[in-house]
Design an enzyme around this catalytic site. Structure first.
Site, PDB file in Angstrom:
ATOM      1  N   GLU A  66       0.898  -1.188   0.039  1.00 32.84           N
ATOM      2  CA  GLU A  66       0.029   0.018  -0.162  1.00 32.84           C
ATOM      3  C   GLU A  66       0.696   1.412   0.022  1.00 32.84           C
ATOM      4  O   GLU A  66       0.571   2.170  -0.657  1.00 32.84           O
ATOM      5  CB  GLU A  66      -0.933  -0.055   1.365  1.00 32.84           C
ATOM      6  CG  GLU A  66      -1.989   1.056   1.130  1.00 32.84           C
ATOM      7  CD  GLU A  66      -3.038   1.188  -0.067  1.00 32.84           C
ATOM      8  OE1 GLU A  66      -3.137   1.965  -0.646  1.00 32.84           O
ATOM      9  OE2 GLU A  66      -3.551   0.125  -0.355  1.00 32.84           O
ATOM     10  N   LYS A  91      -1.137   3.616 -12.491  1.00 33.50           N
ATOM     11  CA  LYS A  91      -1.995   3.362 -11.369  1.00 33.50           C
ATOM     12  C   LYS A  91      -2.685   2.171 -11.038  1.00 33.50           C
ATOM     13  O   LYS A  91      -2.764   1.556 -10.153  1.00 33.50           O
ATOM     14  CB  LYS A  91      -2.584   4.574 -11.226  1.00 33.50           C
ATOM     15  CG  LYS A  91      -2.077   5.780 -10.974  1.00 33.50           C
ATOM     16  CD  LYS A  91      -3.043   6.943 -11.050  1.00 33.50           C
ATOM     17  CE  LYS A  91      -2.347   8.342 -10.355  1.00 33.50           C
ATOM     18  NZ  LYS A  91      -3.431   9.545 -10.110  1.00 33.50           N
ATOM     19  N   ASP A  92      -3.130   1.747 -12.126  1.00 33.33           N
ATOM     20  CA  ASP A  92      -4.109   0.552 -12.353  1.00 33.33           C
ATOM     21  C   ASP A  92      -3.211  -0.653 -11.832  1.00 33.33           C
ATOM     22  O   ASP A  92      -3.652  -1.400 -10.988  1.00 33.33           O
ATOM     23  CB  ASP A  92      -4.826   0.207 -13.551  1.00 33.33           C
ATOM     24  CG  ASP A  92      -6.052   1.217 -13.590  1.00 33.33           C
ATOM     25  OD1 ASP A  92      -6.378   2.077 -12.744  1.00 33.33           O
ATOM     26  OD2 ASP A  92      -6.439   1.255 -14.783  1.00 33.33           O
ATOM     27  N   SER A  95      -2.193  -0.572  -8.015  1.00 32.77           N
ATOM     28  CA  SER A  95      -3.369  -0.829  -6.986  1.00 32.77           C
ATOM     29  C   SER A  95      -3.695  -2.330  -7.256  1.00 32.77           C
ATOM     30  O   SER A  95      -3.837  -3.106  -6.272  1.00 32.77           O
ATOM     31  CB  SER A  95      -4.493   0.085  -7.441  1.00 32.77           C
ATOM     32  OG  SER A  95      -5.046  -0.027  -8.545  1.00 32.77           O
TER      33      SER A  95
END
Length: 134
Positions: A66, A91-92, A95
């Site tokens: 995280e 970003k995808d 995450s």
């Protein structure tokens, strides 16, 4: 020779990063809450040292993932404040990596805590929980 002052300063910067992670990042707060619940369940179920090692490693890995995800997202926002397809993909992926690790941690938790809970229920004679009053 090790510069102790620099080492302590580095620890301070790391501490500031950890505080910022849990203070400002909603997903980190969710992971923290889940970790507290899992730790309390582990205390109640009297986990073995090996089980604790596995559970705490999973918690640490999810938190670290995280933190990396947050750092990558902040860097992306700094480098490209506007909407860009490559930034979205980065970003995808970042995450998604956290999500993969979180799923693995949940499975580990089910194996360890679930197994302990089933054993506890069998020892206390609760093997069947009726769904009706009949």
């Amino acid at each position: 020779m090790i510069n102790v002052r620099k080492v302590w300063r580095s620890f301070g910067f790391a501490g500031q990063g950890i505080i910022a992670l849990f203070r400002y990042e909603n997903n980190a707060k969710v992971h923290l809450l889940i970790a507290i619940v899992v730790i309390l369940a582990g205390i109640w179920l009297e986990l073995s040292p090996t089980e604790w090692a596995v559970i705490l490693t999973q918690i640490g890995l999810v938190w670290a993932a995280e933190a990396f995800n947050t750092a990558i997202e902040k860097l992306c926002d700094f480098v490209s404040p506007g909407i860009h397809p490559q930034i979205k993909a980065i970003k995808d992926l970042s995450s998604g990596a956290v999500f993969i690790l979180a799923i693995a941690a949940v499975l580990v938790g089910f194996f360890i805590l679930g197994g302990k809970l089933l054993t506890l229920l069998q020892i206390t004679g609760i093997t069947h929980i009726p769904l009706t009053n009949a």
